[in-house]
Motif scaffolding. Sequence first.
Motif, PDB file in Angstrom:
ATOM      1  N   ALA A 365       0.799  -1.396  -0.276  1.00 56.48           N
ATOM      2  CA  ALA A 365       0.265  -0.303  -0.240  1.00 56.48           C
ATOM      3  C   ALA A 365       0.890   0.993   0.162  1.00 56.48           C
ATOM      4  N   THR A 366       0.495   2.510  -0.620  1.00 58.66           N
ATOM      5  CA  THR A 366       1.251   3.462  -0.968  1.00 58.66           C
ATOM      6  C   THR A 366       0.335   4.512  -0.121  1.00 58.66           C
ATOM      7  N   THR A 367       1.155   5.742   0.288  1.00 59.53           N
ATOM      8  CA  THR A 367       0.720   7.035   1.230  1.00 59.53           C
ATOM      9  C   THR A 367       0.232   7.567   0.173  1.00 59.53           C
ATOM     10  N   CYS A 368      -1.433   8.641  -0.230  1.00 63.52           N
ATOM     11  CA  CYS A 368      -1.773   9.473  -0.949  1.00 63.52           C
ATOM     12  C   CYS A 368      -3.025  10.199  -0.007  1.00 63.52           C
ATOM     13  N   GLY A 369      -3.716  11.235  -1.437  1.00 68.59           N
ATOM     14  CA  GLY A 369      -3.980  11.411  -0.936  1.00 68.59           C
ATOM     15  C   GLY A 369      -3.848  13.019   0.133  1.00 68.59           C
ATOM     16  N   LYS A 370      -4.516  14.315   0.034  1.00 67.55           N
ATOM     17  CA  LYS A 370      -4.310  15.530   0.495  1.00 67.55           C
ATOM     18  C   LYS A 370      -6.049  16.507   1.216  1.00 67.55           C
ATOM     19  N   THR A 371      -5.430  16.711   2.838  1.00 71.20           N
ATOM     20  CA  THR A 371      -6.103  17.676   3.014  1.00 71.20           C
ATOM     21  C   THR A 371      -7.093  19.027   1.826  1.00 71.20           C
ATOM     22  N   VAL A 372      -8.290  18.646   1.538  1.00 74.11           N
ATOM     23  CA  VAL A 372      -8.532  20.274   0.929  1.00 74.11           C
ATOM     24  C   VAL A 372      -9.984  21.054   1.700  1.00 74.11           C
ATOM     25  N   TYR A 373     -10.722  22.286   1.752  1.00 72.16           N
ATOM     26  CA  TYR A 373     -11.066  22.593   2.646  1.00 72.16           C
ATOM     27  C   TYR A 373     -11.690  23.682   1.899  1.00 72.16           C
ATOM     28  N   SER A 374     -11.710  23.754   0.840  1.00 74.83           N
ATOM     29  CA  SER A 374     -12.441  24.090  -0.522  1.00 74.83           C
ATOM     30  C   SER A 374     -12.270  23.424  -1.913  1.00 74.83           C
ATOM     31  N   TRP A 375     -13.326  23.649  -2.258  1.00 70.62           N
ATOM     32  CA  TRP A 375     -13.522  22.761  -3.733  1.00 70.62           C
ATOM     33  C   TRP A 375     -14.165  23.091  -5.267  1.00 70.62           C
ATOM     34  N   THR A 376     -14.370  24.350  -4.919  1.00 68.80           N
ATOM     35  CA  THR A 376     -15.682  25.112  -6.087  1.00 68.80           C
ATOM     36  C   THR A 376     -14.892  26.359  -6.604  1.00 68.80           C
ATOM     37  N   LYS A 377     -14.839  26.269  -8.074  1.00 69.36           N
ATOM     38  CA  LYS A 377     -13.769  27.264  -8.998  1.00 69.36           C
ATOM     39  C   LYS A 377     -13.999  28.749  -8.359  1.00 69.36           C
TER      40      LYS A 377
END
Length: 377
Positions: A365-377
Amino acid sequence: MSGYVCDDLLVQIFERLPPKSVIRFRSLSKYWHSRLLSPEFLHLHRLRCSKNPPKVIIRHIIRGEKHKYYRDIYTLHSGDKLPLDPDSGFVGVPGVEFPYYLYPLWSSVIGSCNGILCLHNNTSITLRNLLVRRKLIVPLHPPLKSSTYGSSLVLGFGFDSITDDYNIVAVANNRGAFIYSLKTDSWSVIPSPSARLSVTYNVETEVSACFFNGILHWVGEGNSTAHESWTNFILTFNLSSHVFGCIRLREYRDIEQITTINGCLAVVSPVYDHFGEESYSWIRVMKEYGNTESWSTHFKLKRVYSRVFQPIINGDILAYCNHKGSKVYNTRTRLKKCLKFGPDCIKVEMDPYVESLELVDKERATTCGKTVYSWTK
């Protein structure tokens, strides 16, 4: 620290901590790093986590700027709290963004079990844990690689408590049946179901197996025996015995989904008007598992949805229709509230989810993914 409290007592304390806290305590020393990754500890921690109230995980496929790419974002919510602002996305709820597939719309969640999400596209299957940010890619077994969307490919994901192993089951039309073991990281051949059927894994409607009581359940279309007419039935597969079975549905010929309601197996049955169009759906519950006489009508949905499930036993029913929105139904008061998704969200998938440490000990297994707080344009 261990000079004041014995190690066994500390382990019992760690077992009761949420996954994120356990991960932080792994940095105490080499000893605790190893101890908190041991199969014994992970097993006990999983048992503790399984008793916690499940949450709801929501997968958002977001159209990127100028439609050049898509974002694959996940948010986690308590079963009774789904805060949503149609214009700006989820307020105050951080998301986890995973590297997107080349065509993320062609991938879909086929199951969620003990904190692991199982996703499928036309080249591979991916296991993901949102909490520990780990993923493991499972290459498709060679006979399955030629199966494409629209063919009769049945997939299911679940956990076998007898062998303490996660399994992926695949049945390909005219190619046989196969099972993947996470413990051995390998595929093997299993006997195909004897019933004649035609079950289609449909990535557009997100049809997937229902995992309940150690058994996978699919909607079957065909003849359960050579002497019966064409009808719906429930195809089952026991992960412990590796045996396919069949649950008859004599009264309900049209079944569009299998789910669980109030801790019982349930089916969603469409009702058609005189023009042949679906006007509403019934949710019917099997009060006594395996007893076809115990089916009873539980709830009526006034419109057709692509997915129906209940995050918490004896709680509200969540029904969603992809990116267009969803409704949460209170079965006691018959009241409902609507949830809408932002204009850039073009696909939504939801599942019950239990936080866990699963996949943290898998070397591949590999580490991936990041935290995001907004995903609008």
